[in-house]
Design a protein around this motif. Structure first.
Motif, PDB file in Angstrom:
ATOM      1  N   PHE A  64      84.875  24.480  77.724  1.00 49.03           N
ATOM      2  CA  PHE A  64      85.636  25.719  77.560  1.00 49.03           C
ATOM      3  C   PHE A  64      86.619  25.527  76.406  1.00 49.03           C
ATOM      4  N   LEU A  65      87.290  26.597  76.030  1.00 52.65           N
ATOM      5  CA  LEU A  65      88.169  26.575  74.863  1.00 52.65           C
ATOM      6  C   LEU A  65      89.469  25.821  75.125  1.00 52.65           C
ATOM      7  N   VAL A 153      81.378  27.203  67.743  1.00 53.80           N
ATOM      8  CA  VAL A 153      81.930  28.338  68.483  1.00 53.80           C
ATOM      9  C   VAL A 153      83.324  28.721  67.982  1.00 53.80           C
ATOM     10  N   GLN A 154      84.212  27.749  67.898  1.00 51.06           N
ATOM     11  CA  GLN A 154      85.622  28.024  67.592  1.00 51.06           C
ATOM     12  C   GLN A 154      85.986  27.413  66.244  1.00 51.06           C
ATOM     13  N   HIS A 155      86.313  28.280  65.295  1.00 51.59           N
ATOM     14  CA  HIS A 155      86.691  27.808  63.956  1.00 51.59           C
ATOM     15  C   HIS A 155      88.063  27.150  64.006  1.00 51.59           C
ATOM     16  N   PRO A 156      88.327  26.137  63.178  1.00 51.66           N
ATOM     17  CA  PRO A 156      87.447  25.640  62.117  1.00 51.66           C
ATOM     18  C   PRO A 156      86.303  24.786  62.652  1.00 51.66           C
ATOM     19  N   ASP A 196      78.305  39.539  67.364  1.00 52.90           N
ATOM     20  CA  ASP A 196      79.595  40.217  67.510  1.00 52.90           C
ATOM     21  C   ASP A 196      79.982  40.974  66.247  1.00 52.90           C
TER      22      ASP A 196
ATOM     23  N   VAL B  20      85.837  36.370  62.908  1.00 53.64           N
ATOM     24  CA  VAL B  20      85.758  34.902  62.865  1.00 53.64           C
ATOM     25  C   VAL B  20      86.645  34.378  63.990  1.00 53.64           C
ATOM     26  N   PHE B  21      86.033  33.732  64.960  1.00 54.97           N
ATOM     27  CA  PHE B  21      86.771  33.282  66.143  1.00 54.97           C
ATOM     28  C   PHE B  21      87.519  31.992  65.806  1.00 54.97           C
ATOM     29  N   ASP B  22      88.764  32.171  65.356  1.00 57.35           N
ATOM     30  CA  ASP B  22      89.558  31.028  64.892  1.00 57.35           C
ATOM     31  C   ASP B  22      90.709  30.764  65.869  1.00 57.35           C
ATOM     32  N   ALA B  26      91.533  32.469  69.362  1.00 55.52           N
ATOM     33  CA  ALA B  26      91.414  31.611  70.549  1.00 55.52           C
ATOM     34  C   ALA B  26      92.679  31.666  71.385  1.00 55.52           C
ATOM     35  N   LEU B  30      92.699  33.693  75.175  1.00 51.03           N
ATOM     36  CA  LEU B  30      92.508  32.626  76.173  1.00 51.03           C
ATOM     37  C   LEU B  30      92.292  33.149  77.598  1.00 51.03           C
ATOM     38  N   ASN B  33      88.891  35.011  77.900  1.00 54.25           N
ATOM     39  CA  ASN B  33      87.762  34.082  77.808  1.00 54.25           C
ATOM     40  C   ASN B  33      87.704  33.158  79.028  1.00 54.25           C
ATOM     41  N   ALA B  34      88.887  32.788  79.559  1.00 54.62           N
ATOM     42  CA  ALA B  34      88.916  31.946  80.768  1.00 54.62           C
ATOM     43  C   ALA B  34      88.310  32.707  81.946  1.00 54.62           C
ATOM     44  N   ILE B  78      86.697  42.210  71.819  1.00 60.66           N
ATOM     45  CA  ILE B  78      86.659  41.292  70.668  1.00 60.66           C
ATOM     46  C   ILE B  78      88.017  41.329  69.958  1.00 60.66           C
ATOM     47  N   VAL B  84      82.306  36.157  71.858  1.00 62.14           N
ATOM     48  CA  VAL B  84      81.074  36.813  72.331  1.00 62.14           C
ATOM     49  C   VAL B  84      80.260  35.925  73.273  1.00 62.14           C
ATOM     50  N   TYR B  86      81.431  34.039  75.550  1.00 56.42           N
ATOM     51  CA  TYR B  86      82.042  34.206  76.877  1.00 56.42           C
ATOM     52  C   TYR B  86      81.887  35.634  77.373  1.00 56.42           C
TER      53      TYR B  86
END
Lengths: 284, 129
Positions: A64-65, A153-156, A196, B20-22, B26, B30, B33-34, B78, B84, B86
């Protein structure tokens, strides 16, 4: 001495797993994709590898993130799939190869990579779907698994150059492994697709063909783009080509394309399969 | 006089139509997505279906996240930091697949979205002799 017999590169769209479960391989929508695996099955039947080293990305099953590794190497005695949220499953469990995993970890850390090491790890459709495609009739998987997860998934994200270099370091480890196993390398995901944003559905046939044309003979060609360039070219999830680049890097011998198949669309994805043989020496 | 940009967003590269998921996304996303990650377990999917608002409370969703979930507003999810991969788990509960998500984000009817993909119509195969 171990032998790296070759590489198998394939898309890993979850819908492929659902199509397999429903027996849709000959359905007109799916047939052009599944037919691309005939040469792969012949190759695996001929070579009978003992181990598969798989470069893939996790889509929110194991990671997970809250804790998101750039590179993670499985070092477990066994691995399994679990529900990813859609109820698809029934994937067979995997036997690991911890000794080879740790040999790889020693090599890549020696080469100044900093992977997370996982003695417990779930593997998602990024591993399971390619296995189902490669060994459709197996009662149990005929290979042991070493999974290597790359953050797409998560940049960078890691750069294409870094992914290729990681693969090359893994390839060095495989070459120096004293066991007598035959090893096949898998790279999964891609090619162009985007799930997306307003550009969802983006496909880039020209970029995909550029990748297919160059990844065997000149993988550096793919490193001219940074990860955001690839997102722009191939779509947000097309960046899974990083897994292909790492897998290509692990083929350190003399390589030759045996077959490729490219079919658009499967779900939202430009689906591709590439089969590459690898020999320690160049055939005269 | 030259402008000095100090905020992290100033130099961010913009790719049209492409989130862009940065790190910023994030952080913002959180909770949402959790919650979606929790849907890997069937019991959690059932708990969400039984009481959506109560389930969102458990993950401290922000107001824009709650509203987007309530409205089944995928672009809103989004924009509120949803990733996406999650969101696809939530979409499954709502009976939507990734092609439905694509249609909802592009504004195309689902049949047109699928037709646009089929229009590529490419199959290329090569086997070495």
């Amino acid at each position: 001495m171990s032998e790296i017999v070759g590489g198998i590169f394939t898309s890993h769209v979850p819908g492929i797993g659902a199509a397999i479960a429903k027996g849709l391989q000959q359905d007109p929508y799916w047939k052009p994709f599944f037919d691309g695996f005939v040469p792969v099955h012949q190759f695996l039947e001929r070579e009978k590898p003992d181990v598969a080293v798989v470069f893939y990305n996790d889509h929110g099953l194991n990671f997970f993130l809250d804790k998101m590794p750039t590179f993670a190497i499985g070092a477990a005695a066994d691995y399994r799939h679990e529900d990813e949220g859609w109820g698809i499953g029934g994937f067979k469990p995997f036997v690991g190869h911890p000794a080879l995993s740790w040999h790889i970890i020693e090599q890549v850390v020696g080469d100044e990579f900093d992977p997370v090491t996982c003695q417990s790890m779930l593997v998602d459709h990024g591993v399971c779907v390619p296995f189902e495609l490669c060994w459709p009739d197996a009662k149990a998987w005929p290979v042991k698994l070493v999974p290597i997860c790359i953050n797409t998934v998560q940049h960078p994200l890691p750069s294409p150059k870094r992914a290729l270099a990681l693969g090359r370091s893994v390839g060095k480890a495989l070459e120096s492994w004293p066991g007598d196993e035959k090893i096949v390398v898998l790279g999964t995901g891609g090619l162009s697709h985007q799930l997306d944003g307003e550009r969802a559905g983006h496909i880039n046939v020209d970029y995909d063909k550029f990748c297919l044309r160059n990844i065997v003979a000149d993988p550096e060609a793919l490193t001219q783009h940074d990860t955001l360039d690839i997102v722009e070219l191939a779509g947000s999830q097309g960046v899974e080509i990083l897994n292909w680049l790492a897998a290509r890097g692990a083929l350190t011998g003399s390589v030759r394309e045996l077959a490729h198949n490219y079919h658009v669309p499967i779900s939202n994805t430009a689906a591709a399969t590439l089969l590459v043989e690898n020999h320690a020496t160049v055939h005269a | 006089m030259l402008m000095t940009r100090t905020d992290s967003t100033a130099a961010r590269r913009v790719i049209p139509g492409t989130p862009v998921f940065d790190g910023d996304a994030a952080q913002k996303g959180l909770g949402l997505n959790a919650m979606c990650y929790s849907f890997n377990q069937a019991a959690n999917r059932a708990a969400f279906v039984a009481d959506e608002a109560g389930y969102m409370d458990r993950f401290a969703l922000t107001d824009p996240q709650r509203e987007a979930v309530r409205q089944r507003d995928v672009p809103g999810m989004i924009a509120a930091g949803g990733n996406v991969y999650y969101l696809a788990k939530l979409a499954g509960i709502l009976g939507l697949n990734v092609q439905d998500l694509g249609a909802l984000q592009t504004g195309l009817p689902i049949e047109e979205f699928k037709a646009a993909l089929l229009a590529h119509g490419v199959t290329e195969r090569s086997v070495a002799p």
